[in-house]
Design a protein around this motif. Structure first.
Motif, PDB file in Angstrom:
ATOM      1  N   GLN A  98     -99.978  50.280  42.657  1.00 19.18           N
ATOM      2  CA  GLN A  98    -101.109  50.990  42.052  1.00 19.18           C
ATOM      3  C   GLN A  98    -102.430  50.310  42.347  1.00 19.18           C
ATOM      4  OE1 GLN A  98     -99.601  48.667  40.335  1.00 19.18           O
ATOM      5  NE2 GLN A  98    -100.709  48.034  38.521  1.00 19.18           N
ATOM      6  N   ASN A 139    -105.682  59.475  41.801  1.00 20.78           N
ATOM      7  CA  ASN A 139    -104.806  58.294  41.820  1.00 20.78           C
ATOM      8  C   ASN A 139    -103.466  58.625  42.467  1.00 20.78           C
ATOM      9  OD1 ASN A 139    -105.401  56.001  39.034  1.00 20.78           O
ATOM     10  ND2 ASN A 139    -106.842  56.910  40.469  1.00 20.78           N
ATOM     11  N   GLN A 143    -103.062  56.762  45.911  1.00 21.45           N
ATOM     12  CA  GLN A 143    -102.311  55.526  45.708  1.00 21.45           C
ATOM     13  C   GLN A 143    -100.820  55.644  46.004  1.00 21.45           C
ATOM     14  OE1 GLN A 143    -103.255  53.899  41.798  1.00 21.45           O
ATOM     15  NE2 GLN A 143    -105.428  54.358  42.062  1.00 21.45           N
TER      16      GLN A 143
END
Length: 381
Positions: A98, A139, A143
């Protein structure tokens, strides 16, 4: 993206830019009739529409095929290769990519080089924290999904056993669930009280489950949401015939029982040292009592490994190995906050682990993102 949840069940998550008319997931064996599954639907926003389908139980057979189609279009056929106990089962172990897509891409490149053009892992064990914020579409895209697609594409044919991290799911257990992609959990197919409503609105949360990979039995735990239900599940699974008769007994839990590196301010001033304390105080004694061989964790963003006796009592034989593999891309933890005086190996950089299981042998190789072997051990039974 393809996930494996429990014995012989898979679930597939896919996304379209507009609503897809009557989509179906088809799955089948070689020269066998096809099964069709209607997916669950969740609207992320106007241009991101998510579908999820669970299929199984899958027979003990070497190849399973699947594809997604609707009345107009179809994906290509994807094939899952399933290995027997006597065959080599190659498990890729990663965690904590992450907030580090650039470094994650480097790790994925290292993985490609390690396995080579003609080979790939059979299973991915992701030990948590795939994204920083489960409610952020960017995200998930930046990611996790984009690096996986750009560097490997493994997530289409290599099942991921997913271990929840503290960043991976919305712990509120309410219908306004913010987890955009990881709100489908094990138990959906065998619990009467669950139906599409519970799945669609996100009110059902249960990550913990167990499954076999070759001659190993793996218990997956949820470190963030301790509950009476999970504690009872753990004791039941540890005592089960499937676990006790396995050649290798493995537990995967995101937060390690023994953490040594962290942000000192968060550790001391924000009480983050108490995160997951129940794993060390409640779960770890059970791991040792029931002869767990290997505990795999992430959370701490570096690599550590320790092999110690199951017990201080010399009358009991056997060892347990604790491995922290939190180096798939997130910002590294470089400052020591504790010293448990137990770790044999410490490596403060990004990495992945190749875990090979075949019948009576287990081989563990930790590799840096640049391809150097940083740790290795093997067990023969």
């Amino acid at each position: 993206m393809l996930f494996e949840h429990g014995d012989n069940y898979y679930y597939v998550v896919w996304e379209t830019s507009c609503t897809s008319g009557a989509p179906l997931l088809e799955w089948w064996y070689d020269d066998a009739s096809r099964h069709s599954i209607e997916p669950w639907y969740r609207k992320i926003d106007d241009t991101h529409h998510r579908y999820t389908a669970i299929f199984g139980p899958v027979a003990n057979i070497s190849h399973v095929h699947y594809k997604v189609n609707n009345y107009r279009l179809s994906t290509k056929q994807y094939t899952i290769v399933r290995r027997g106990e006597a065959e080599l089962n190659r498990v890729l172990v990663i965690a904590d990519n992450q907030n580090g897509p650039t470094e994650f891409r480097k790790v994925l490149t290292g993985i490609q080089q390690y396995y080579g053009a003609s080979s790939k892992p059979d299973t991915i064990l992701h030990v948590g924290d795939a994204v920083q914020n489960v409610g952020s579409l960017s995200n998930w895209q930046r990611q996790l999904f984009a690096p996986m697609e750009d560097r490997s594409g493994l997530h289409h044919t290599t099942p991921t056993i997913f271990v929840p991290g503290n960043h991976d799911h919305d712990k509120r257990r309410v219908s306004s669930n913010r987890n955009l992609y990881m709100d489908m959990y094990h138990g959906l197919y065998d619990t009467d009280e669950l139906g599409k409503t519970a799945v669609t609105n996100g009110s059902y949360h249960r990550f913990f489950h167990s499954l076999s990979v070759g001659s190993a039995r793996i218990i997956v735990l949820d470190a963030e949401c301790a509950s009476k239900e999970e504690s009872e599940f753990l004791e039941r699974e540890l005592k089960s015939l499937a676990f006790q008769s396995a050649r290798f007994r493995i537990v995967a839990v995101h937060i390690p029982p023994y953490i040594e590196f962290w942000d000192p301010y968060g550790w001391n001033k924000k009480n983050e040292k108490h995160w997951g304390e129940h794993i060390r105080l409640e779960y770890d004694p059970l791991f040792r009592k029931h002869n767990v061989d290997l505990v795999i964790s992430g959370h701490q963003h570096n690599y550590q490994r320790s092999t110690v006796s199951h017990s201080t009592n010399s009358a009991r034989s056997g060892t347990i190995t604790y491995a922290i593999v939190g180096g798939a891309g997130g910002m590294l933890d470089l400052e020591r906050v504790e010293d448990w005086n137990m770790y044999n190996v410490t490596y403060l950089n990004h990495h992945f682990v190749a875990l090979d299981i075949k019948d009576r042998s287990l081989s563990w190789t930790a590799v840096s993102s640049t391809g150097s072997v940083i740790d290795h051990f093997a067990v023969q039974r």
